[in-house]
Design a protein around this motif. Structure first.
Motif, mmCIF file in Angstrom:
data_model
loop_
_atom_site.group_PDB
_atom_site.id
_atom_site.type_symbol
_atom_site.label_atom_id
_atom_site.label_comp_id
_atom_site.label_asym_id
_atom_site.label_seq_id
_atom_site.Cartn_x
_atom_site.Cartn_y
_atom_site.Cartn_z
ATOM 1 N N ASP A 157 0.832 -1.205 0.000
ATOM 2 C CA ASP A 157 0.000 0.000 0.000
ATOM 3 C C ASP A 157 0.866 1.255 0.000
ATOM 4 O O ASP A 157 0.611 2.193 -0.749
ATOM 5 C CB ASP A 157 -0.928 0.041 1.219
ATOM 6 C CG ASP A 157 -2.083 -0.926 1.123
ATOM 7 O OD1 ASP A 157 -2.400 -1.384 0.007
ATOM 8 O OD2 ASP A 157 -2.678 -1.227 2.186
ATOM 9 N N ARG A 158 1.873 1.255 0.855
ATOM 10 C CA ARG A 158 2.772 2.414 0.940
ATOM 11 C C ARG A 158 3.469 2.643 -0.401
ATOM 12 O O ARG A 158 3.578 3.763 -0.877
ATOM 13 C CB ARG A 158 3.795 2.229 2.050
ATOM 14 C CG ARG A 158 4.660 3.452 2.265
ATOM 15 C CD ARG A 158 5.736 3.196 3.278
ATOM 16 N NE ARG A 158 5.248 2.348 4.344
ATOM 17 C CZ ARG A 158 5.310 2.633 5.628
ATOM 18 N NH1 ARG A 158 5.859 3.739 6.008
ATOM 19 N NH2 ARG A 158 4.865 1.802 6.529
ATOM 20 N N ALA A 159 3.931 1.563 -1.024
ATOM 21 C CA ALA A 159 4.613 1.684 -2.321
ATOM 22 C C ALA A 159 3.662 2.227 -3.383
ATOM 23 O O ALA A 159 4.061 3.038 -4.221
ATOM 24 C CB ALA A 159 5.186 0.333 -2.743
ATOM 25 N N ALA A 160 2.405 1.799 -3.341
ATOM 26 C CA ALA A 160 1.434 2.277 -4.326
ATOM 27 C C ALA A 160 1.149 3.766 -4.132
ATOM 28 O O ALA A 160 1.072 4.524 -5.112
ATOM 29 C CB ALA A 160 0.140 1.463 -4.223
ATOM 30 N N ILE A 161 1.006 4.196 -2.882
ATOM 31 C CA ILE A 161 0.756 5.621 -2.619
ATOM 32 C C ILE A 161 1.983 6.449 -2.985
ATOM 33 O O ILE A 161 1.863 7.533 -3.558
ATOM 34 C CB ILE A 161 0.338 5.835 -1.151
ATOM 35 C CG1 ILE A 161 -0.974 5.097 -0.873
ATOM 36 C CG2 ILE A 161 0.172 7.326 -0.847
ATOM 37 C CD1 ILE A 161 -1.315 4.964 0.599
ATOM 38 N N LEU A 162 3.161 5.933 -2.684
ATOM 39 C CA LEU A 162 4.401 6.617 -3.079
ATOM 40 C C LEU A 162 4.447 6.779 -4.595
ATOM 41 O O LEU A 162 4.797 7.852 -5.099
ATOM 42 C CB LEU A 162 5.623 5.838 -2.580
ATOM 43 C CG LEU A 162 6.979 6.308 -3.092
ATOM 44 C CD1 LEU A 162 7.258 7.760 -2.722
ATOM 45 C CD2 LEU A 162 8.083 5.391 -2.558
#
Length: 175
Positions: A157-162
Motif C-alpha cells: 500500500d505504501r509503495a502504491a501511494i508513493l
C-alpha cells in the motif's frame, strides 16, 4: 566529556521514548547533571531549537544522499517524497511541534532549512503546480502519520501511494 552532539542525540532519544523533553530528562540520558546540560544549552528553548536543528541535519544528510548536489527543484521534491514514505521515522521527528512558545521560531527554521526540498522553486503552469503541491502534501501527510504511528499501511500500500505521489511530480500540463 559529553559533546553537544551527544546531548542532542540523547534529547532525540528522550523524544523517541515518549518522554517530555526537559533539561532534567536530557541530563538523565547523558549522565550529566542539569547544570552540565545548561552549560551547553542555557534554556529549554535553546535545547529545543538545537534538537530541531540536529534533526534537520540528519534529514538533510538523508535527502542529500538521494540526489546529486546540482539537482533541480523537481529532483529535490522527488527525494523529499521518497524520504517521507521510506525513511526511518519516529516520534522524535515531531520535535518541531514540541513547544508552542517556539512555534514561530521552529516554523521559520523548518521553512529555511527544508524549503529547497518542497518544490517551491518549480515554475510551471497552474495545473502542474497543483500536482507538485499535492505531491508535497501527500509526503507531508505520510511523514506526519508515520511519525505519529496513526496509519499502518502494508508495504505494498505504501509503495502504491508513493508511486502516485511521485507520478504527481512528473505530471505535465494538459493542453
Amino acid at each position: 566529556m559529553v559533546t553537544k552532539e551527544e546531548i542532542l542525540d540523547a534529547a532525540l532519544l528522550v523524544l523517541r521514548q515518549d518522554e517530555t523533553l526537559t533539561l532534567d530528562s536530557v541530563a538523565r540520558h547523558t549522565g550529566l547533571t542539569k547544570p552540565g546540560v545548561v552549560h551547553h544549552f542555557k534554556t529549554k528553548g535553546a535545547l529545543t531549537v538545537a534538537v530541531v536543528e540536529r534533526l534537520m541535519d540528519l534529514w538533510e544528510l538523508d535527502l542529500n544522499s538521494r540526489v546529486h548536489k546540482s539537482a533541480d527543484g523537481r529532483a529535490r521534491l522527488r527525494a523529499y517524497v521518497e524520504f517521507a514514505f521510506t525513511s526511518e521515522v519516529d516520534p522524535s521527528d515531531l520535535a518541531l511541534l514540541s513547544d508552542a512558545r517556539l512555534r514561530q521560531r521552529l516554523n521559520e527554521l523548518w521553512i529555511d532549512r527544508l524549503a529547497p526540498w518542497f518544490g517551491e522553486s518549480i515554475t510551471t503552469d497552474p495545473v502542474e503546480l497543483a500536482s507538485i503541491r499535492a505531491a508535497r502534501l501527500l509526503a507531508d501527510g505520510a511523514w506526519f502519520d508515520r511519525a505519529l504511528g496513526t496509519v499502518d499501511f502494508t508495504e505494498s500500500d505504501r509503495a502504491a501511494i508513493l508511486a502516485v505521489a511521485l507520478n504527481l511530480t512528473e505530471r505535465t500540463a494538459q493542453t
